[in-house]
Design an enzyme around this catalytic site. Structure first.
Site, mmCIF file in Angstrom:
data_model
loop_
_atom_site.group_PDB
_atom_site.id
_atom_site.type_symbol
_atom_site.label_atom_id
_atom_site.label_comp_id
_atom_site.label_asym_id
_atom_site.label_seq_id
_atom_site.Cartn_x
_atom_site.Cartn_y
_atom_site.Cartn_z
ATOM 1 N N GLY A 186 0.888 -1.166 0.000
ATOM 2 C CA GLY A 186 0.000 0.000 0.000
ATOM 3 C C GLY A 186 0.915 1.201 0.000
ATOM 4 C CB CYS A 187 1.909 3.467 -1.854
ATOM 5 S SG CYS A 187 2.557 1.898 -2.332
#
Lengths: 238, 364, 494
Positions: free
Chosen positions: B12-13
């Site tokens: 995720g980011c």
């Protein structure tokens, strides 16, 4: 009114003043503000972060600017009024209370909103919305007013996809594009407009100092599940 | 433990971008501040930046940023480069040591240009010649990894939180007209720095938030055309697809968006005939490059930046404008932290690219 | 071959229904309205059992077994005896039954999304199984204004990636073809004429018909070729690679004769090879000649059996100008095939598909050609796995016949199909109501399509092209390293 500088005082200070009228200022992406709040009145300045007002259980939250994603997630009661716009997945699984967005909403606004006993989620969006408005809608009411977008399309694609209860009202004369065959749409009659839409929109207008008459003028469309097209034959036991 | 590339790691980011249409060069402070705002979207296992316009004095040369595991790897790589390129300048990339960033490889920078006779013999243009050489280094030379190789740009990345990575690379000392940033939240330890983002090839660099479900279909498709996915990450495959479509199929970036985030057939059917034919053509012709599952990407290139969401818009992406500066971010707050009063803030529609270019250039 | 015994519980009302339903003469009546069982003729087709109003009839394997041993089993002994008696090669039908040949579909497990990306509910969100299959040009072209010019050759358009395999009029009845054609129209997919021509009454299904050109060239003429949405050149089939066909003169009667354009009573022999194709460049010539006669408006498909060197063969077909490669695997069905060939020649479709897809990628041409897989596809999970291995779509034959009543008795070659499927007998073929049949086929494919969408949704994939060749969706179990390498997949847990 108690003033809380969120970056200085932190979230815990907000919790300490539950039930009072407070002003939270300087918000910049802080998540979870007003989560599970049961009473009181909160004014928010700045841009609060994700998951604002989730599980909201009473009380009122007023936001000056825009809000981000996953706002009013699983909300149960109370009021959230936002002067700006909202991000994606607004009011996911909301069971009760009211959410008023003066500006626009992103994708999946009102996804899987519900109603239960006396509870009924109500979402009013002053502007327009992205695709998948009211996806999986399981109850409650969504109203999109399209203020300032008269004559334009006010929802995106796949409006109401998979909804199986509740109603979406659009202040528009134009049906949304590619509406699922499992939905039915109709023009709203005067009586329904007067009895169902008007009280909610009038309250919405008052909160933002708008003229209710202006918010209500023109045609409304209602979108509801077509009960004759259920999915009961999908599975067979072996 | 296997390092990234031997296994595929989900992430995720947070992503952020700043683009100055007037080519005003700003230092790395603003982008650091923006990405740091979204600290909670990263987990300290990857952060990085791409900057354009940072090497004006060398703008005609390919700028290489390379990670080495050892001096041997460096010797071997430099030997490889010398045979194919004229090395105009080489140096260690200056860093600020910090306890927050550890296990650093040797980090070197080169400015190079293909040796004219070698280029001529290869019958390739200089971009293809250079990209093939770089892919060869990553593929064949143990312990060497080319992080970026475009002109007048560079990628700075590491394992750590993005704000710490910014300090480590002293990005406040660089000035560029375009900045991309990435904070990573991988599900397991990448094992080496190359797994951090941005991912870059020639002047393209990509930051991405999401995990695509079409990964292996896309990987196997792009690997047909001479690419080799070493990291098994979404960002890598997206970069290669964009490089392939723009450089080898001559698609515009907005056409690329119609390929990788193609509208649903039902949506295509609502368009007018000309647009319907165009969109159907792109979808049929390049069906293997349709990307499904959540993604929001920022793509940096010489003179421009593109932002794109998947067609269902399963990841967040906000754009804002103030004067001639355009801001992109996963969260609005990460824009407001560096520009309190933007003139316009909006969330682009899923599948519709937002492309900005320098005022002096027209869209590519 | 097994021997059966027909049994009956108490309660038979002597209605004689079983005798009238049995088309193999295994149950007859004597003059005294008594049933006579001829066990040796029973094929275990279950027709009598299904129609017994009292539910007292049942079929068992003959308990009188030869002793045999592990090497010389009862079947082996039986077959030796038959061949010693007749001096003939053994004939059978349906698909291969080699017990020890793995069904790789059953050794692969599929993936699903958890946390890192969302699964998708196919009932509520768009989920595309729509598939275009055909050739793609090498490069895009633009006009003077820089706009893209549509230079795509004609494509097949499928609402769902499931087609019906080629089964000829002659091998199956006209009613079966009617059911297939009607279902295809309702489903938005295609049925395939096989090599027996196209009956006049089926020309109206042209938009959902693939016409086949096989080595016998029966019923092939200009109008026939142009009646199809695509033309399939049949080189071989999985049940009998390298073997031609032989429809006996007995079946060349009436409309079969007319449709095939073969005189009544004369055998219709399909040579083993096409005698105008002795090499790959000859295939290119036939492909182009068909394109010429159909005005370059229809995709041309080439169907081959999955054999050891299937990868280079497929690559050659892709380069022959053909738009679609159809690969029929070891387990593919047939109306009649030499049993030894059926059970011992060819390779399973999973393996063939994996190596073909990989080879076409190595040659950078996978995107330029369509790949259809068939031969033992039994359910929706087989379809999903085949697509993840690299197919654009699959086609089903035996599964479709089963939906129409087939009980896999493997007696198609006798022409006495009790279910009215593999027969030209008027009485028998009336047993299938084509409308009812079409409805069952429609239901079957609709149900599979729904399940395919559930698989896709679980993996967070909402378009079939993102599943195609997506081998990370598959992991193997009970396979050795070589098998995993050839299938191009990891082991479970990897």
């Amino acid at each position: 009114m108690k003033v809380i500088d969120i970056r200085k005082d932190g979230q815990s200070e907000i919790r300490r003043h539950e039930g009072e009228e407070i002003l939270v200022k300087g918000c910049l992406g802080e998540r979870y503000i007003g989560e599970g709040l049961k009473s009181g009145r909160m004014h928010i300045e700045g841009t609060p972060g994700n998951a604002l007002a989730s599980y909201l259980d009473g009380g009122e939250i007023y936001v000056d600017g825009n809000v981000q994603d996953a706002v009013a997630d699983t909300m149960n009661a109370g009021l959230l009024a936002v002067k700006g716009s909202a991000g994606d997945a607004l009011c996911y699984g909301m069971r009760g209370g009211k959410v008023y967005i003066l500006g626009n909403a992103g994708y999946r606004a009102g996804v899987h909103m519900k109603a239960y006993e006396e509870k009924k989620g109500i979402l009013v969006i002053g502007g327009k919305t992205g695709s998948f408005l009211g996806e999986y809608l399981a109850g409650g009411m969504i109203i999109v007013l399209g203020l300032g977008y008269e004559g334009e399309r006010i929802t995106g694609y796949f409006c109401g996809n998979g909804m199986y209860s509740g109603t979406i009202y659009l202040r528009s004369g134009e049906m949304p594009p590619n509406l699922s065959e499992k939905l039915k749409s109709r023009y709203v009659g005067d009586m329904e407009k007067e009895e169902v839409i008007s009280p909610v929109v009038t309250d919405f207008a008052h909160r933002f100092g708008l003229s209710p008459k202006r918010c209500l003028e023109g045609t409304f469309i209602a979108i509801e599940p077509d009960e004759s097209k259920t999915n009961s034959q999908l599975y067979v036991a072996v | 433990m296997k390092k990234e590339g031997e296994v595929r790691i989900s992430s995720g980011c947070a992503i952020s971008g700043i683009f100055c249409r007037d080519e005003r060069r700003i230092n790395g402070d603003a982008i650091k501040k923006s990405i740091a705002m979204m600290h909670a979207r990263s987990n300290g296992l990857g952060g990085g930046f791409a900057a354009y316009g940072i090497y004006p004095e060398y703008k005609d040369f390919f700028a290489l940023h390379i990670f080495y595991d050892s001096e041997e790897a460096r010797n071997e790589t430099e030997h490889f480069l010398e045979k194919r390129f004229d090395i105009i300048n080489l140096s260690k990339i200056p860093v600020r040591q910090s306890e927050k960033i550890t296990d650093a490889p040797l980090i070197w920078r080169y400015f190079i240009t293909p040796l004219p006779h070698m280029l001529q013999d290869s019958q390739l243009d200089e971009n293809e010649y250079t990209s093939r050489s770089m892919i060869m280094i990553n593929d064949k030379l143990d312990g060497a990894y080319v992080v970026s190789c475009g002109k007048d740009m560079g990628v700075f990345k590491a394992v750590g939180y993005p704000e710490d990575v910014a300090d480590f690379y002293r990005i406040d000392e660089y000035e560029g007209y375009s900045w991309l940033a990435h904070g990573r939240y991988p599900t397991n330890t990448p094992g080496w720095w190359a797994g951090s983002h941005p991912f870059s090839l020639l002047d393209l660099s990509v930051v991405h938030n999401g995990e695509i479900s079409s990964y292996d279909a896309n990987r196997r498709a792009v690997e047909m055309y001479g690419y080799s996915c070493k990291l098994l990450t979404d960002t890598e495959v997206i970069t290669y697809i964009l490089d392939y479509l723009t450089r080898k199929e001559s698609l515009s970036l907005s056409e690329c968006a119609n390929v990788i985030a193609a509208p649903f057939w039902t949506t295509i059917s609502t368009k007018d005939e000309k647009e319907r034919t165009r969109l159907s053509y792109l979808r049929k012709m390049f069906s293997s490059f349709l990307i499904t599952g959540p993604f929001s990407i920022l793509v940096g290139f010489s003179g421009g930046m593109m932002a794109l969401n998947d067609r269902l818009k399963l990841r967040n992406l906000i754009v804002a404008e103030k004067g001639s500066t355009v801001y992109f971010s996963s969260e609005e707050a990460a824009i407001r932290v560096i520009e309190e009063n933007p003139e316009r803030v909006w969330a682009p529609v899923g599948g519709e690219a937002v492309i900005v270019t320098l005022d002096k250039e027209k869209a590519r | 071959m097994k021997r059966y015994r027909i049994r009956r519980y108490e309660g038979c009302i002597s209605c004689m229904k079983c005798a009238s339903e049995c088309s193999f003469g295994a149950i007859t009546t004597n003059g005294k309205r008594e049933l006579v069982f001829h066990h040796e003729r029973c094929t275990d087709c279950q027709r009598c059992v299904s129609f017994c109003p009292s539910g007292v009839l049942y079929i068992t394997e003959d308990e009188n077994r030869y002793k045999g041993n592990r090497v010389f089993t009862e079947d082996v002994i039986n077959e030796i005896n038959i061949q010693a008696e007749t001096g003939s090669a053994l004939l059978s039908s349906m698909g291969a039954s080699g017990d020890d040949i793995p069904i790789y579909f059953d050794k692969m497990l599929l993936n699903a999304s958890q946390v890192t990306n969302p699964s998708i509910d196919p009932l509520r969100e768009p989920m595309e199984t729509f598939t275009y299959i055909g050739k793609r040009p090498e490069k895009i072209e633009r006009n003077g204004e820089g706009e893209i010019v549509d230079n795509l050759p004609p494509h097949l358009e499928l609402e769902t990636p499931i087609m019906f395999s080629a089964m000829s009029y002659g091998a199956i009845s006209l009613n079966v073809q009617k059911a297939l054609a009607d279902a295809s129209e309702k489903l938005g997919t295609y049925w395939n004429t096989g090599e027996g021509g196209l009956h006049e009454s089926l020309y109206k299904y042209s938009a959902n018909t693939i016409v086949q050109v096989a080595s016998g060239r029966f019923g092939v003429h200009e109008r026939y070729l142009n009646a199809g949405s695509a033309i399939e050149i049949k080189i071989g089939q999985g049940a009998k690679p390298g073997i031609g066909g032989h429809l006996t003169g007995k079946k060349i009667v009436g409309d079969v004769s007319k449709t095939r354009m073969v005189p009544e009573g004369l055998d219709a022999i399909s040579p083993a090879p096409h005698h105008d194709i002795y090499s790959i460049e000859d295939l290119a010539e036939l492909v182009m000649s068909i394109k010429e006669v159909t005005g370059y408006k229809k995709p041309v498909m080439v169907k081959v059996a999955a054999v050891h060197n299937i990868a280079p063969i497929a690559s050659g077909i892709a380069r022959s100008g053909a738009d679609v490669i159809v690969i029929d695997g070891y387990r593919g069905g047939t109306g009649a095939a030499p049993k030894r060939i059926r059970d011992n020649v060819g390779i399973p479709i999973e393996v063939a598909l994996a190596v073909v897809d990989q080879r076409l990628r190595e040659e950078e041409i996978r995107d330029r050609v369509g790949v259809i897989a068939s031969g033992g596809i039994r359910n929706s999970s087989d379809v999903v796995k085949a697509i993840a291995l690299g197919a654009d779509a699959v086609s089903i034959g035996t599964a479709a016949l089963t939906a129409l009543g087939c009980h896999l008795c493997a007696s198609c070659h006798t022409g006495r199909c009790a279910w009215g499927l593999a027969t030209q007998d008027e009485e028998l073929s009336r047993r299938l109501d084509p409308e009812k049949g079409a409805e069952r086929l429609f239901n079957l494919v609709s149900a599979w399509t729904r399940e395919i969408k559930e698989f896709m949704g679980g993996m967070g994939i909402n378009s079939i092209e993102a599943l195609r060749g997506n081998r990370m969706a598959l992991k193997g179990t009970g396979l050795n390293e070589k098998e995993l390498e050839i299938l191009g997949i990891g082991y479970i847990g990897e």
